[in-house]
Enzyme design. Structure first.
Site, short mmCIF file in Angstrom:
data_model
loop_
_atom_site.label_atom_id
_atom_site.label_comp_id
_atom_site.label_asym_id
_atom_site.label_seq_id
_atom_site.Cartn_x
_atom_site.Cartn_y
_atom_site.Cartn_z
N CYS A 129 10.04 26.01 95.63
CA CYS A 129 10.53 24.64 95.68
C CYS A 129 9.23 23.81 95.98
O CYS A 129 8.59 24.12 97.28
CB CYS A 129 11.64 24.21 96.60
SG CYS A 129 11.95 22.73 96.94
N GLU B 103 20.30 19.27 86.96
CA GLU B 103 21.63 19.75 87.80
C GLU B 103 22.89 19.37 86.93
O GLU B 103 23.82 20.16 87.03
CB GLU B 103 21.44 19.16 89.14
CG GLU B 103 20.30 19.37 90.11
CD GLU B 103 20.81 21.04 90.77
OE1 GLU B 103 21.98 21.22 90.71
OE2 GLU B 103 19.72 21.66 91.04
N HIS C 125 12.53 22.19 88.91
CA HIS C 125 13.67 22.14 88.06
C HIS C 125 13.05 21.68 86.56
O HIS C 125 13.63 21.69 85.64
CB HIS C 125 14.47 20.88 88.41
CG HIS C 125 15.26 21.04 89.31
ND1 HIS C 125 15.16 21.15 90.71
CD2 HIS C 125 16.69 21.06 89.59
CE1 HIS C 125 16.10 21.28 91.40
NE2 HIS C 125 17.25 21.32 90.93
N1 DGL Z 1 13.08 21.71 92.96
C1 DGL Z 1 12.56 21.15 93.89
C2 DGL Z 1 11.03 20.99 93.83
O1 DGL Z 1 10.27 21.89 93.38
C3 DGL Z 1 12.95 19.78 94.54
C4 DGL Z 1 14.18 19.11 93.72
C5 DGL Z 1 14.97 18.14 94.71
O2 DGL Z 1 15.72 18.90 95.65
O3 DGL Z 1 14.58 16.78 94.79
O4 DGL Z 1 10.44 20.18 94.47
#
Ligand code: DGL
Length: 275
Positions: free
Chosen positions: A74, A153, A187
């Site tokens: 993340c 999502e 994502h």
């Molecule tokens: N997937 C996450 C990232 O790599 C963040 C997505 C989110 O929860 O805003 O930053």
């Protein structure tokens, strides 16, 4: 020597599965435990303190599962919490930003790199700082693309709305000197096809690839790889398990031993920060 303990991967939601997919590809014998904090995502619009506290709970959960290494799958958690949490805990941790930043500096020919990420990651300027340290000649343009997270999502990558959002957000990179674009949110590789359609001449960097290379090197150097022939994948989310499970099975397209709901924070806190 070998170590049969699993590798832990954490993310705010589904996106970390792009990292799990890379682990599956590059480390075929390793058990994997993933946690996605669906209950409190998106992290990209939360405060620095909230992101640290939520990420700490995911780290504690993975430690309770006896992992040998934690990959911060993340970007937002890496930008806000990696430094602090890697000092708080002794379990080895790898963040996703540095490997991706380094790869992009090796890919660009024009010395102009774009970064799309959550609001929090863009505001942190984490990619800009690391790229600047590696090569001060490189210009970095960070553009927030928070809405892409919701598109992924809600499984709407192929919708007309998604296409419009992608074209509007990525316009600064169209026909520009930015020859390389970092997908600075886990994502976003799930929108790679759509992004590539709009920016066909831009090289897209998915930091998951180089992050897992780094994880593999670390495990090799420290004699921590395993030769387990029947590795297992376990996925956990803090809410929305039905939807999560559907998308996870489709995205990973591999045998998954378990997909289940876990509770890592208090329900009260969750209700207070559920947007
Ligand atoms: N997937 C996450 C990232 O790599 C963040 C997505 C989110 O929860 O805003 O930053």
């Amino acid at each position: 020597m070998s170590d049969n303990r699993p590798i832990g991967v954490l993310d705010s939601g589904l996106g970390g599965l792009t990292v799990v997919k890379e682990v599956i590809r590059q480390l075929p014998n390793e058990d994997v435990i993933f946690i996605g904090d669906e209950a409190r995502m998106p992290y990209g619009v939360k405060t620095h303190e909230q992101i640290i506290s939520y990420t700490r709970e995911m780290v504690q959960y993975l430690i309770s599962q006896n992992v040998k290494l934690i990959i911060f799958g993340c970007n937002t958690a890496t930008a806000n919490a990696y430094q602090k949490l890697s000092q708080e805990f002794t379990v080895p941790m790898i963040g996703i930003i540095k490997p991706g930043a380094k790869e992009a500096t090796e890919v660009t020919k024009s010395n102009h790199i774009g970064v799309i990420a959550t609001e929090s990651t863009v505001n942190s300027k984490s990619y800009n700082k690391i790229i600047g340290e590696l090569n001060s000649q490189i210009d970095v343009l960070g553009v927030p693309a928070q809405k892409f997270v919701a598109i992924v999502e809600s499984d709407e990558a192929n919708s007309k709305e998604a296409q419009t959002e992608i074209e509007t957000t990525l316009r600064p990179f169209k026909d520009s000197e930015y020859d390389t674009l970092i997908l600075g949110c886990t994502h976003f590789p799930m929108l790679k096809k759509q992004i590539n359609n709009y920016l066909p001449d831009t090289k897209l960097v998915d930091p998951a690839v180089s992050t897992v290379v780094q994880a593999k090197n670390y495990l090799m150097k420290n004699d921590l790889l395993t030769d387990n022939k029947n590795r297992t994948i376990e996925l956990h989310a803090t809410s929305g398990i039905t939807e999560f499970s559907k998308l996870a099975k489709r995205w990973l397209a591999t045998d998954i031993k378990e997909i289940s709901l876990v509770n890592i924070g208090g329900n009260d806190e969750r209700n207070n920060h559920s947007n």
